[in-house]
Write an enzyme that holds these catalytic residues in place. Structure first.
Site, PDB file in Angstrom:
ATOM      1  N   HIS A   1       0.842  -1.186   0.000  1.00  0.00           N
ATOM      2  CA  HIS A   1       0.000   0.000   0.000  1.00  0.00           C
ATOM      3  C   HIS A   1       0.886   1.247   0.000  1.00  0.00           C
ATOM      4  CE1 HIS A   1      -4.479  -0.424   1.390  1.00  0.00           C
ATOM      5  NE2 HIS A   1      -4.394   0.103   0.187  1.00  0.00           N
TER       6      HIS A   1
ATOM      7  N   ASP B   1       0.904   4.157   1.419  1.00  0.00           N
ATOM      8  CA  ASP B   1       1.319   4.839   2.641  1.00  0.00           C
ATOM      9  C   ASP B   1       2.432   4.096   3.379  1.00  0.00           C
ATOM     10  OD1 ASP B   1      -0.866   2.988   3.059  1.00  0.00           O
ATOM     11  OD2 ASP B   1      -1.005   3.673   5.132  1.00  0.00           O
ATOM     12  N   HIS B   2       2.637   2.813   3.059  1.00  0.00           N
ATOM     13  CA  HIS B   2       3.674   2.027   3.719  1.00  0.00           C
ATOM     14  C   HIS B   2       4.987   1.980   2.933  1.00  0.00           C
ATOM     15  CE1 HIS B   2       1.241   0.133   7.029  1.00  0.00           C
ATOM     16  NE2 HIS B   2       0.305   0.670   6.277  1.00  0.00           N
TER      17      HIS B   2
ATOM     18  N   HIS C   1      -5.551  -8.408   4.768  1.00  0.00           N
ATOM     19  CA  HIS C   1      -5.856  -7.003   4.464  1.00  0.00           C
ATOM     20  C   HIS C   1      -6.547  -6.915   3.091  1.00  0.00           C
ATOM     21  CE1 HIS C   1      -5.513  -2.725   4.906  1.00  0.00           C
ATOM     22  NE2 HIS C   1      -4.492  -2.545   4.090  1.00  0.00           N
TER      23      HIS C   1
END
Length: 284
Positions: free
Chosen positions: A63, A65-66, A153
Site C-alpha cells: 500500500h 502509505d507504507h 488485508h
C-alpha cells in the site's frame, strides 16, 4: 532486549504531527526498518539512525502509505554509504516487492545516472537484494531470527506480519490486517505486538464513503487488543492511528484497548520507544 521505536504513527491522510507508517526495531546490534511511509528519513535521524545503518528493510505490504519513501531510503543509503563494496540492502516483503523495487529504481534512473556521472566512487546503481515470502523463517543472522506469516488485508494481497526474536525476547509487527488465525499463531507468546489500529466508531460517522470503506480491512482498537489477548502477548503497542489521536485523547484510545487486553498498552507520538525484555517488559 529488543527496542521498538514508532517512527511514523500516521496514516494515508497527511498529518503535520505524524509521519507515515514505519517502525524501527533494534535487536542484537542489528537495525530493521519495518515499512517506510512518508517522512521516515527525518524520523530515522531523530531516532539516532540512518538509511546507511539499516541491516534490512521489511515491508508488510505494498500500500502506498507504507512504501511512500522507499525511493528516498534506497537513494539516501546509496549516497551516504562510503565503505568500498558495501553489501546490498536486503529487502524482505510479500510477492510483488521485487517489481515495486525495480520500478522505484527505474523512476529514480535519471538521478542515479547523474550521481554516477558526478562521483567517481559511485559506479553502479543502489545495490539491493530482494526476497519475497509469505511464510516461514526469512532471517537468521548473529542471534536474530525473523519469521513471517500471512495476514488479512484483502483486497490488498498478499500481506505479511513479522516476528523478530533475539535472546529470548520477541516482537511481532502486524501491519494492516483484520483479525486472523495466522496472525494469532505468529504472535503467540510474543513479548510485544505492534498493531495498526483504527477507531471504527469515529470513522463510521464520517460522511465520505471512501473513508468509511477502510473499516472492512483494518482492525479496530478493540480488535487489535483481542488479538493480543488471544496470542498471550506481554505488551500491546498501537500505531497507524486512524483518525489521528487528538492531543489529550490518548487515554480514550488506551481505555478502548483495555476492554479487551489487561496487560501493558503503549501508544503515543512519533518516536515513542518501547523496550521488550525476555520475560520482563518495560517502557523505555
Amino acid at each position: 532486549m529488543i527496542e521498538v521505536t514508532l517512527l511514523g504513527t500516521g496514516s494515508p491522510i497527511p498529518d503535520a504531527r505524524r509521519a507515515g507508517p514505519s517502525t524501527l526495531v533494534r535487536a542484537g546490534g542489528q537495525t530493521f526498518l519495518v515499512d517506510c511511509g512518508r517522512g521516515v528519513q527525518q524520523r530515522l535521524t531523530a531516532a539516532g539512525a540512518g538509511a546507511n545503518g539499516l541491516t534490512a528493510l521489511l515491508l508488510t505490504h505494498l500500500h502506498s502509505d507504507h512504501i511512500a519513501d522507499l525511493g528516498d531510503v534506497l537513494i539516501t543509503r546509496w549516497v551516504t554509504t562510503f565503505t568500498p563494496d558495501a553489501p546490498p540492502l536486503p529487502i524482505i516483503g510479500p510477492p510483488g516487492t521485487a517489481e515495486v523495487v525495480d520500478a522505484t529504481l527505474k523512476a529514480f534512473g535519471f538521478d542515479i545516472g547523474y550521481r554516477i556521472a558526478h562521483h567517481a566512487d559511485l559506479t553502479a546503481p543502489p545495490p539491493v537484494d530482494v526476497y519475497e515470502h509469505t511464510a516461514g523463517v526469512v532471517w537468521d543472522h548473529d542471534g536474530v531470527t525473523i519469521s513471517v506469516a500471512p495476514t488479512d488485508h484483502r483486497p490488498v494481497a498478499p500481506t505479511i506480519g513479522f516476528r523478530v526474536e533475539h535472546a529470548g525476547a520477541s516482537v511481532v509487527l502486524a501491519g494492516d490486517t483484520v483479525p486472523c488465525e495466522t496472525l494469532d499463531q505468529l504472535a503467540a507468546g510474543a513479548g510485544a505486538l505492534v498493531h495498526t489500529v483504527i477507531r471504527k466508531d469515529l470513522i463510521e460517522a464520517m460522511p465520505m464513503q471512501r473513508i468509511r470503506d477502510i473499516c472492512d480491512y483494518h482492525s479496530s482498537v478493540e480488535e487489535a487488543a483481542a488479538t493480543a489477548t488471544r496470542a498471550g502477548v506481554g505488551i500491546l503497542v498501537l500505531t497507524h492511528y486512524v483518525p489521528s489521536i487528538e492531543p489529550g485523547k490518548e487515554d480514550d484510545w488506551r481505555a478502548l484497548a483495555a476492554t479487551a487486553f489487561d496487560r501493558q498498552i503503549e501508544l503515543g507520538d512519533d518516536l515513542h520507544r518501547v523496550e521488550v525484555h525476555p520475560g520482563v517488559c518495560r517502557r523505555a
